[in-house]
Write an enzyme that holds these catalytic residues in place. Structure first.
Site, PDB file in Angstrom:
ATOM      1  N   THR A 222      -0.115  -2.332  -3.468  1.00 49.80           N
ATOM      2  CA  THR A 222      -1.442  -2.789  -3.885  1.00 49.80           C
ATOM      3  C   THR A 222      -1.650  -2.433  -5.356  1.00 49.80           C
ATOM      4  O   THR A 222      -0.702  -2.087  -6.069  1.00 49.80           O
ATOM      5  CB  THR A 222      -2.537  -2.167  -2.990  1.00 49.80           C
ATOM      6  OG1 THR A 222      -3.796  -2.781  -3.291  1.00 49.80           O
ATOM      7  CG2 THR A 222      -2.649  -0.666  -3.177  1.00 49.80           C
ATOM      8  N   ASN A 223      -2.876  -2.530  -5.828  1.00 46.83           N
ATOM      9  CA  ASN A 223      -3.202  -2.132  -7.202  1.00 46.83           C
ATOM     10  C   ASN A 223      -4.543  -1.415  -7.212  1.00 46.83           C
ATOM     11  O   ASN A 223      -5.156  -1.215  -6.163  1.00 46.83           O
ATOM     12  CB  ASN A 223      -3.202  -3.351  -8.132  1.00 46.83           C
ATOM     13  CG  ASN A 223      -4.177  -4.422  -7.676  1.00 46.83           C
ATOM     14  OD1 ASN A 223      -5.363  -4.185  -7.508  1.00 46.83           O
ATOM     15  ND2 ASN A 223      -3.647  -5.630  -7.449  1.00 46.83           N
ATOM     16  N   ARG A 224      -5.000  -1.038  -8.393  1.00 38.57           N
ATOM     17  CA  ARG A 224      -6.179  -0.167  -8.501  1.00 38.57           C
ATOM     18  C   ARG A 224      -7.510  -0.927  -8.592  1.00 38.57           C
ATOM     19  O   ARG A 224      -8.547  -0.330  -8.853  1.00 38.57           O
ATOM     20  CB  ARG A 224      -6.033   0.754  -9.718  1.00 38.57           C
ATOM     21  CG  ARG A 224      -4.899   1.757  -9.593  1.00 38.57           C
ATOM     22  CD  ARG A 224      -4.901   2.701 -10.796  1.00 38.57           C
ATOM     23  NE  ARG A 224      -3.942   3.788 -10.619  1.00 38.57           N
ATOM     24  CZ  ARG A 224      -2.684   3.771 -11.036  1.00 38.57           C
ATOM     25  NH1 ARG A 224      -2.227   2.689 -11.664  1.00 38.57           N
ATOM     26  NH2 ARG A 224      -1.891   4.801 -10.849  1.00 38.57           N
TER      27      ARG A 224
END
Length: 425
Positions: A222-224
């Site tokens: 995923t990412n932030r």
């Protein structure tokens, strides 16, 4: 008599100018939630509003009028005098400059009953009746014990008030209480009521949040992204009267309840839902603010990968489908706003990459930002960005809240939509 500006006035417009020039009467009644009034007043002021406090006798007994004067810079009206303050507050030109909105927060069961039956026996009820008579909107934020809210009389009063044109911000029912709604929810109700409905008749599709691509049933890529930018865009479009569908990944920002929200998990799910929505037709604009994962595992494990067995792990990734590349194929007439996040690039390079991406996906606008800037990237409340159009013209957004950035972005979208005559047929 000294003549000076109250220091609290410096707060007006310190966060945003969206309520600039607006005059709001903030009325408080005898509930323990009166302690939230200074916070509510200053939140409205930071958005640009001038706030004028009014109090019932019971509210005055629970909270000093001087506190509200300190918070707003304006003296609290606690009784109607020979100045006929309640009438004067809503006089229209040339006699006066009327308030734009009256907000009663908290509003007790007693106050609701009086307003429902047209009783004028204190400053707050006097202001409310005068406001409604002058055609000024009044918003009520009830607060009371749950038994009082549930009583048939209170329910009848709420129905009567809504039929008369009062807007109700529903209380939170918890711990046996009907607690006043959160300050942010009350502020949102005020902002929405005062925002011109310039996008009424338009349908917007918005994506927001990250996506999660499974490595196994437990772990994900995923990412932030928090989803805050996309959620802010959806909320702003709703304020302007647009019909909004929000396709939302697993972000942490709370989506606006008035939006039609479709929850998704993976980039593939977001792609599939968005394409289906676009093919259904009728969307004037698509704001692709989601930070969709660029890669996914080629073969996710069907069981949890044991670290005791695999001290090193090699995962083969494949690119996920690019949603923005599909938009114009699905719906050529939809106005496309793409988003691009970069990391540690110069402003010149940011613009170059943004324009290159815009041309590749045939977007109408692209919003590009450098997420390496402290406090202005993923999970931050602020953003610095460039908005680039097809001609390569760039508008720079200096550091500002994502909510303010959403307002600026939609100003441009609205301008282009109307210039191109993209109305419902």
């Amino acid at each position: 008599m000294w003549s000076f500006s109250h220091p609290s006035k410096s707060l007006i417009g310190s966060e945003s100018r969206r309520l600039e020039g607006r005059r709001i009467v903030l009325a408080v009644t005898g509930s323990v939630a009166v302690i939230e009034a200074p916070v509510l007043a200053r939140r409205l002021m930071r958005l640009g509003a001038e706030v004028y406090p009014v109090m019932t006798p019971k509210a005055k007994a629970m909270l000093s009028p001087e506190i509200l004067e300190w918070a707003t810079g304006n003296p609290a009206v606690t009784e109607i005098t020979g100045k006929i303050e309640n009438v004067a507050a809503f006089l229209k030109p040339p006699e006066g400059t009327p308030a734009d909105l009256m907000l009663i927060a908290p509003a007790t069961a007693n106050t609701l009953a009086k307003l429902a039956h047209g009783i004028y026996d204190n400053a707050v009820t006097g202001f409310a009746l005068a406001a409604m008579g002058a055609g000024i909107p009044v918003i009520l934020a009830p607060a009371m014990h749950h038994q009082l809210l549930s009583s048939p009389a209170t329910q009848r009063n709420l129905e009567a008030l809504q039929e008369a044109g009062f807007e109700i911000v529903k209380p939170k029912v918890e711990e046996g209480k009907a607690k006043m709604a959160d300050v942010e929810d009350i502020v949102e109700a005020a902002v929405r009521r005062l925002t011109p409905k310039t996008l009424e008749g338009f349908r917007l599709l918005v994506t927001a949040g990250p996506t999660r691509e499974p490595l196994d049933p437990v772990r994900v890529i995923t990412n932030r992204s928090s989803g805050r930018m996309g959620v802010a865009l959806a909320a702003e479009a709703l304020r302007r009267g647009a019909e909004v569908t929000l396709i939302y990944g697993p972000g942490s920002a709370r989506p606006p309840p008035e939006a039609r929200t479709v929850r998704v998990e993976t980039a593939g799910e977001m792609f599939e839902v968005a394409v289906k929505e676009l093919k259904s037709g009728g969307y004037h604009a698509f704001l692709a603010a989601a930070a969709m994962a660029d890669y996914e595992a080629e073969q996710p494990s069907r069981s949890k990968i044991p670290t005791s067995k695999f001290r090193k792990l090699t995962v083969k990734l494949k690119a996920t489908p690019k949603l923005v590349d599909e938009v114009k194929r699905c719906s050529p007439q939809t106005f496309l706003v793409a988003f691009k996040a970069e990391y540690k690039v110069s402003l010149r390079e940011l613009k170059r990459r943004a324009l290159e991406r815009l041309k590749a996906c045939k977007a109408d606008l692209i919003v590009a930002n450098d997420v390496s800037k402290p406090g202005a990237g993923f999970q931050a409340g602020e953003i610095e960005a460039l908005i680039v159009d097809r001609r390569g013209k760039a508008v720079r957004l200096p550091r500002m809240s994502k909510e303010e950035a959403a307002r600026r972005i939609l100003d441009l979208v609205e301008e282009r939509l109307k210039a191109e005559g993209r109305k419902l047929t």
